[in-house]
Motif scaffolding. Structure first.
Motif, PDB file in Angstrom:
ATOM      1  N   VAL A  24      58.456  31.411 -47.208  1.00  0.00           N
ATOM      2  CA  VAL A  24      59.620  31.351 -46.300  1.00  0.00           C
ATOM      3  C   VAL A  24      59.169  30.733 -44.974  1.00  0.00           C
ATOM      4  CG1 VAL A  24      61.278  32.715 -44.964  1.00  0.00           C
ATOM      5  CG2 VAL A  24      60.821  33.302 -47.355  1.00  0.00           C
ATOM      6  N   GLY A  25      58.025  31.191 -44.474  1.00  0.00           N
ATOM      7  CA  GLY A  25      57.506  30.712 -43.187  1.00  0.00           C
ATOM      8  C   GLY A  25      57.246  29.215 -43.189  1.00  0.00           C
ATOM      9  N   PHE A  26      56.727  28.711 -44.307  1.00  0.00           N
ATOM     10  CA  PHE A  26      56.444  27.271 -44.400  1.00  0.00           C
ATOM     11  C   PHE A  26      57.642  26.482 -44.946  1.00  0.00           C
ATOM     12  CE2 PHE A  26      51.845  28.578 -44.429  1.00  0.00           C
ATOM     13  CZ  PHE A  26      51.524  27.952 -43.243  1.00  0.00           C
ATOM     14  N   GLY A  84      47.385  31.120 -43.957  1.00  0.00           N
ATOM     15  CA  GLY A  84      48.614  31.871 -44.260  1.00  0.00           C
ATOM     16  C   GLY A  84      49.296  32.426 -43.023  1.00  0.00           C
ATOM     17  N   VAL A  85      49.252  31.662 -41.919  1.00  0.00           N
ATOM     18  CA  VAL A  85      49.831  32.150 -40.657  1.00  0.00           C
ATOM     19  C   VAL A  85      51.314  31.762 -40.611  1.00  0.00           C
ATOM     20  CG1 VAL A  85      49.755  31.976 -38.146  1.00  0.00           C
ATOM     21  CG2 VAL A  85      47.631  31.816 -39.477  1.00  0.00           C
ATOM     22  N   THR A  86      52.179  32.734 -40.734  1.00  0.00           N
ATOM     23  CA  THR A  86      53.615  32.436 -40.630  1.00  0.00           C
ATOM     24  C   THR A  86      54.363  33.592 -39.969  1.00  0.00           C
ATOM     25  OG1 THR A  86      54.332  33.476 -42.708  1.00  0.00           O
ATOM     26  CG2 THR A  86      53.577  31.196 -42.854  1.00  0.00           C
ATOM     27  N   VAL A  87      55.407  33.226 -39.287  1.00  0.00           N
ATOM     28  CA  VAL A  87      56.354  34.213 -38.775  1.00  0.00           C
ATOM     29  C   VAL A  87      57.740  33.717 -39.180  1.00  0.00           C
ATOM     30  CG1 VAL A  87      57.331  35.288 -36.710  1.00  0.00           C
ATOM     31  CG2 VAL A  87      54.858  34.935 -36.880  1.00  0.00           C
ATOM     32  N   THR A  88      58.483  34.548 -39.882  1.00  0.00           N
ATOM     33  CA  THR A  88      59.807  34.162 -40.375  1.00  0.00           C
ATOM     34  C   THR A  88      60.708  33.783 -39.194  1.00  0.00           C
ATOM     35  OG1 THR A  88      59.455  35.693 -42.182  1.00  0.00           O
ATOM     36  CG2 THR A  88      61.716  34.994 -41.829  1.00  0.00           C
ATOM     37  N   HIS A  91      62.170  36.111 -36.659  1.00  0.00           N
ATOM     38  CA  HIS A  91      61.310  36.965 -35.833  1.00  0.00           C
ATOM     39  C   HIS A  91      60.345  36.178 -34.950  1.00  0.00           C
ATOM     40  CE1 HIS A  91      62.928  39.882 -38.599  1.00  0.00           C
ATOM     41  NE2 HIS A  91      62.371  40.857 -37.922  1.00  0.00           N
ATOM     42  N   ARG A  92      60.585  34.865 -34.841  1.00  0.00           N
ATOM     43  CA  ARG A  92      59.639  34.033 -34.099  1.00  0.00           C
ATOM     44  C   ARG A  92      59.738  34.252 -32.585  1.00  0.00           C
ATOM     45  NH1 ARG A  92      62.372  29.476 -32.225  1.00  0.00           N
ATOM     46  NH2 ARG A  92      60.649  28.024 -32.269  1.00  0.00           N
ATOM     47  N   ARG A  93      58.629  33.889 -31.926  1.00  0.00           N
ATOM     48  CA  ARG A  93      58.499  33.953 -30.457  1.00  0.00           C
ATOM     49  C   ARG A  93      58.777  35.343 -29.887  1.00  0.00           C
ATOM     50  NH1 ARG A  93      57.144  30.090 -32.604  1.00  0.00           N
ATOM     51  NH2 ARG A  93      57.415  27.922 -31.979  1.00  0.00           N
ATOM     52  N   LYS A  94      58.307  36.345 -30.634  1.00  0.00           N
ATOM     53  CA  LYS A  94      58.376  37.709 -30.117  1.00  0.00           C
ATOM     54  C   LYS A  94      56.966  38.307 -30.042  1.00  0.00           C
ATOM     55  CE  LYS A  94      62.790  38.481 -32.564  1.00  0.00           C
ATOM     56  NZ  LYS A  94      63.745  38.282 -31.468  1.00  0.00           N
ATOM     57  N   GLY A  95      55.965  37.437 -30.163  1.00  0.00           N
ATOM     58  CA  GLY A  95      54.595  37.908 -29.997  1.00  0.00           C
ATOM     59  C   GLY A  95      53.924  38.379 -31.285  1.00  0.00           C
ATOM     60  N   LEU A  96      54.547  38.135 -32.464  1.00  0.00           N
ATOM     61  CA  LEU A  96      53.927  38.633 -33.709  1.00  0.00           C
ATOM     62  C   LEU A  96      52.616  37.907 -34.009  1.00  0.00           C
ATOM     63  CD1 LEU A  96      56.952  39.310 -36.104  1.00  0.00           C
ATOM     64  CD2 LEU A  96      55.797  40.831 -34.491  1.00  0.00           C
ATOM     65  N   LEU A  97      52.622  36.568 -33.887  1.00  0.00           N
ATOM     66  CA  LEU A  97      51.359  35.845 -34.108  1.00  0.00           C
ATOM     67  C   LEU A  97      50.308  36.318 -33.108  1.00  0.00           C
ATOM     68  CD1 LEU A  97      49.414  33.724 -35.177  1.00  0.00           C
ATOM     69  CD2 LEU A  97      50.499  32.059 -33.653  1.00  0.00           C
ATOM     70  N   ARG A  98      50.680  36.425 -31.861  1.00  0.00           N
ATOM     71  CA  ARG A  98      49.692  36.835 -30.850  1.00  0.00           C
ATOM     72  C   ARG A  98      49.051  38.170 -31.236  1.00  0.00           C
ATOM     73  NH1 ARG A  98      47.985  35.778 -25.845  1.00  0.00           N
ATOM     74  NH2 ARG A  98      49.421  34.049 -25.537  1.00  0.00           N
ATOM     75  N   GLY A  99      49.858  39.110 -31.683  1.00  0.00           N
ATOM     76  CA  GLY A  99      49.327  40.425 -32.074  1.00  0.00           C
ATOM     77  C   GLY A  99      48.348  40.297 -33.240  1.00  0.00           C
ATOM     78  N   ALA A 120      45.291  23.420 -38.210  1.00  0.00           N
ATOM     79  CA  ALA A 120      46.485  23.757 -37.435  1.00  0.00           C
ATOM     80  C   ALA A 120      47.682  22.924 -37.876  1.00  0.00           C
ATOM     81  CB  ALA A 120      46.210  23.509 -35.952  1.00  0.00           C
ATOM     82  N   ALA A 121      48.779  23.619 -38.187  1.00  0.00           N
ATOM     83  CA  ALA A 121      49.999  22.913 -38.591  1.00  0.00           C
ATOM     84  C   ALA A 121      50.566  22.123 -37.415  1.00  0.00           C
ATOM     85  CB  ALA A 121      51.033  23.907 -39.098  1.00  0.00           C
ATOM     86  N   GLU A 122      50.467  22.694 -36.230  1.00  0.00           N
ATOM     87  CA  GLU A 122      50.973  22.006 -35.043  1.00  0.00           C
ATOM     88  C   GLU A 122      49.921  22.086 -33.936  1.00  0.00           C
ATOM     89  OE1 GLU A 122      55.350  22.398 -34.088  1.00  0.00           O
ATOM     90  OE2 GLU A 122      55.037  24.163 -35.344  1.00  0.00           O
ATOM     91  N   TYR A 123      49.865  21.038 -33.128  1.00  0.00           N
ATOM     92  CA  TYR A 123      48.784  20.944 -32.138  1.00  0.00           C
ATOM     93  C   TYR A 123      48.853  22.048 -31.084  1.00  0.00           C
ATOM     94  CZ  TYR A 123      45.152  18.709 -29.418  1.00  0.00           C
ATOM     95  OH  TYR A 123      43.975  18.453 -28.788  1.00  0.00           O
ATOM     96  N   ILE A 125      49.790  25.204 -30.952  1.00  0.00           N
ATOM     97  CA  ILE A 125      49.799  26.654 -31.205  1.00  0.00           C
ATOM     98  C   ILE A 125      48.510  27.341 -30.739  1.00  0.00           C
ATOM     99  CG2 ILE A 125      50.054  28.471 -32.957  1.00  0.00           C
ATOM    100  CD1 ILE A 125      51.423  26.370 -34.777  1.00  0.00           C
ATOM    101  N   TYR A 126      47.331  26.770 -31.072  1.00  0.00           N
ATOM    102  CA  TYR A 126      46.118  27.590 -31.082  1.00  0.00           C
ATOM    103  C   TYR A 126      45.193  27.454 -29.877  1.00  0.00           C
ATOM    104  CZ  TYR A 126      47.520  28.640 -35.837  1.00  0.00           C
ATOM    105  OH  TYR A 126      48.224  29.072 -36.928  1.00  0.00           O
ATOM    106  N   GLY A 127      45.423  26.452 -29.009  1.00  0.00           N
ATOM    107  CA  GLY A 127      44.572  26.318 -27.827  1.00  0.00           C
ATOM    108  C   GLY A 127      44.594  27.598 -26.989  1.00  0.00           C
ATOM    109  N   ARG A 128      45.754  28.205 -26.873  1.00  0.00           N
ATOM    110  CA  ARG A 128      45.894  29.417 -26.033  1.00  0.00           C
ATOM    111  C   ARG A 128      45.053  30.572 -26.567  1.00  0.00           C
ATOM    112  NH1 ARG A 128      51.218  29.329 -25.461  1.00  0.00           N
ATOM    113  NH2 ARG A 128      51.445  27.571 -26.876  1.00  0.00           N
ATOM    114  N   PHE A 129      44.664  30.479 -27.851  1.00  0.00           N
ATOM    115  CA  PHE A 129      43.830  31.539 -28.421  1.00  0.00           C
ATOM    116  C   PHE A 129      42.351  31.134 -28.463  1.00  0.00           C
ATOM    117  CE2 PHE A 129      48.080  32.048 -30.497  1.00  0.00           C
ATOM    118  CZ  PHE A 129      48.462  33.160 -29.751  1.00  0.00           C
TER     119      PHE A 129
END
Ligand code: COA
Length: 415
Positions: A24-26, A84-88, A91-99, A120-123, A125-129
């Motif tokens: 679903v996420g992808f 397998g990193v996805t957020v439906t 529920h996106r942009r509520k901090g689920l990936l960050r957690g 990385a699927a998109e450029y 996303i991951y620099g902040r981590f």
């Protein structure tokens, strides 16, 4: 939003919900078959797969697993590979990936992993981590009709030969050859055995049609397998003329002779008018082999594997360096996992990295260090772009002499 996170391993319903949520996420749910679910349950490692559940529904997925990555000099570092990193979408942009990612990186650090890696699927996303792009991949396109190769002279005397393999032979020979290849290639990672089953048709996933590729093996003069390539050919017409595009799937070579022989073999097929190779090494020797180098062009060039430092001393000590020198790196980390000021005393034989109070030669964050680490990016360029600070004018040039490598890092595998 009332959600909770749990590991899904050992629970059939949870792992099924997790796999469905990944699709679903992808945005690929229509491709998932019942067979897939069974194969994934049987063959994939879910021991570090976490799901976020909203009631019964899995709304976010995240998985990490143990991986090795080759570094310059032929050493390997233990890597926390993330997939397998996805957020439906609900529920996106509520901090689920960050957690999920901050918890996983904390656990990886505690476990003693040296780096973490992902594609990385998109450029953005991951620099902040704390991740940064560390290998890139390109698409090569060769106008074969223009290349000017003499089809009678595609192999060199005494450099072995090429034969076709069937699917069973690929599964027998491929894994061992890949093990040798990946230790010669900075940026390369160990390959899941499932790769060989998926790419030879022993295991099928997804609802999309699949066709067995041609597989060709290069053996050296002693008969030792040194290179392997898979490819498909599609036929078409341009006006009154037949065309054929040879599309390279995977090309690995444990020696330069094998790489040379495989490219020349691919380019020597009668009838083939175009060759394309996606996710290829950015500095493949391909154009150098052509009498008319203009026949080869890079049609896409993108970042591919991203790396995130976790243990600075072990990471810096794992590789070798271009010259003998000392440099002080002051590393900043947005998550506070891999930071500090280190004296890197390095040479072509190895290195030591020890905490120091000396002034920094370079001040950089983990994202910039990831770009320099395997030798693909230049400190001079990053300083010029304002992404690294130089404490001394000559520091970026000295850093480049240390970090940069003759051939660029490359990882042929996404994960
Ligand atoms: C990418 C994805 C997992 C992000 O999940 P999420 O739960 O929405 O992310 P979070 O709410 O935890 O966001 C954390 C931060 O990253 C930022 N961010 C997340 N995804 C981003 C994106 N695609 N582009 C830019 N910024 C992004 C958020 O804005 C947030 O920034 P902030 O900390 O400054 O507020 C989700 O959008 C998704 O599933 N996308 C489709 C599948 C996919 O591409 N997965 C990645 C595979 S490598």
């Amino acid at each position: 939003m009332s959600v909770h996170t749990r590991l899904v391993a050992g629970n059939k319903e949870d792992t099924e919900a997790w796999v469905r949520a990944v699709h679903v996420g992808f945005l690929r749910l229509q491709e998932l078959t019942e067979e897939d679910l069974a194969t994934r349950q049987a063959r994939q490692d879910f021991s570090r797969a976490a799901g976020v559940f909203d009631g019964d529904r899995c709304v976010a997925t995240y998985k990490s697993f143990a991986q090795e990555m080759t570094v310059p000099g032929g050493g390997v570092v233990s890597s926390n590979a993330v997939t397998g990193v996805t957020v439906t979408a609900t529920h996106r942009r509520k901090g689920l990936l960050r957690g999920l990612i901050t918890e996983d990186l904390r656990a990886a650090k505690e476990r003693g992993d040296v780096v973490s890696a992902l594609d990385a699927a998109e450029y953005r996303i991951y620099g902040r981590f704390g991740y940064g792009p560390t290998t890139s991949a390109v698409t090569w396109r060769v106008d074969v009709t223009r290349a000017g190769l003499d089809a009678r002279r595609t192999g060199r005397e005494g450099e072995g030969g090429i034969s076709f393999l069937d699917a069973a032979q690929v599964r027998e020979i491929g894994p061992e050859l890949h093990e040798r290849f990946r230790r010669t290639q900075p940026g390369a990672i160990d390959r899941d055995p499932l790769f060989w089953d998926l790419h030879t048709g022993a295991v099928r996933v997804g609802s999309r049609p699949w066709e067995l590729p041609y597989w060709a093996l290069h053996r050296d003069a002693d008969g030792v397998p040194q290179g392997l390539v898979s490819y498909h050919v599609t036929h078409g017409r341009r006006g009154n003329l037949d065309t054929a595009e040879l599309k390279v799937g995977s090309l690995i070579a444990a020696t330069p002779a094998a790489e040379r022989a495989l490219w020349l073999f691919l380019l020597s097929h009668d009838r083939v008018t175009t060759l394309t190779a996606e996710l290829s090494a950015p500095d493949a020797m391909l154009p150098l082999l052509l009498p008319d180098r203009r026949a080869a062009s890079v049609t896409e060039d993108s970042d591919f594997i991203w790396l995130r430092p976790l243990d600075l001393p072990r990471m810096l000590e794992a590789r070798t360096y271009g010259v003998e020198d000392e440099i002080v790196l002051d590393v900043r980390d947005p998550l506070g996992l891999a930071q500090g000021r280190y004296l890197l005393a390095a040479s072509p034989e190895g290195a030591s990295a020890t905490p120091t109070g000396r002034d920094a030669d370079l001040t950089l964050d983990t994202t910039a260090l990831a770009q320099l680490y395997l030798g693909d990016e230049s400190a001079v360029r990053l300083v010029a772009a304002g992404q690294v600070t130089a404490g001394r004018a000559e520091a970026p040039v000295r850093a480049d002499l240390l970090f940069r490598t003759g051939r660029r890092p490359w990882c042929p595998d996404g994960f």
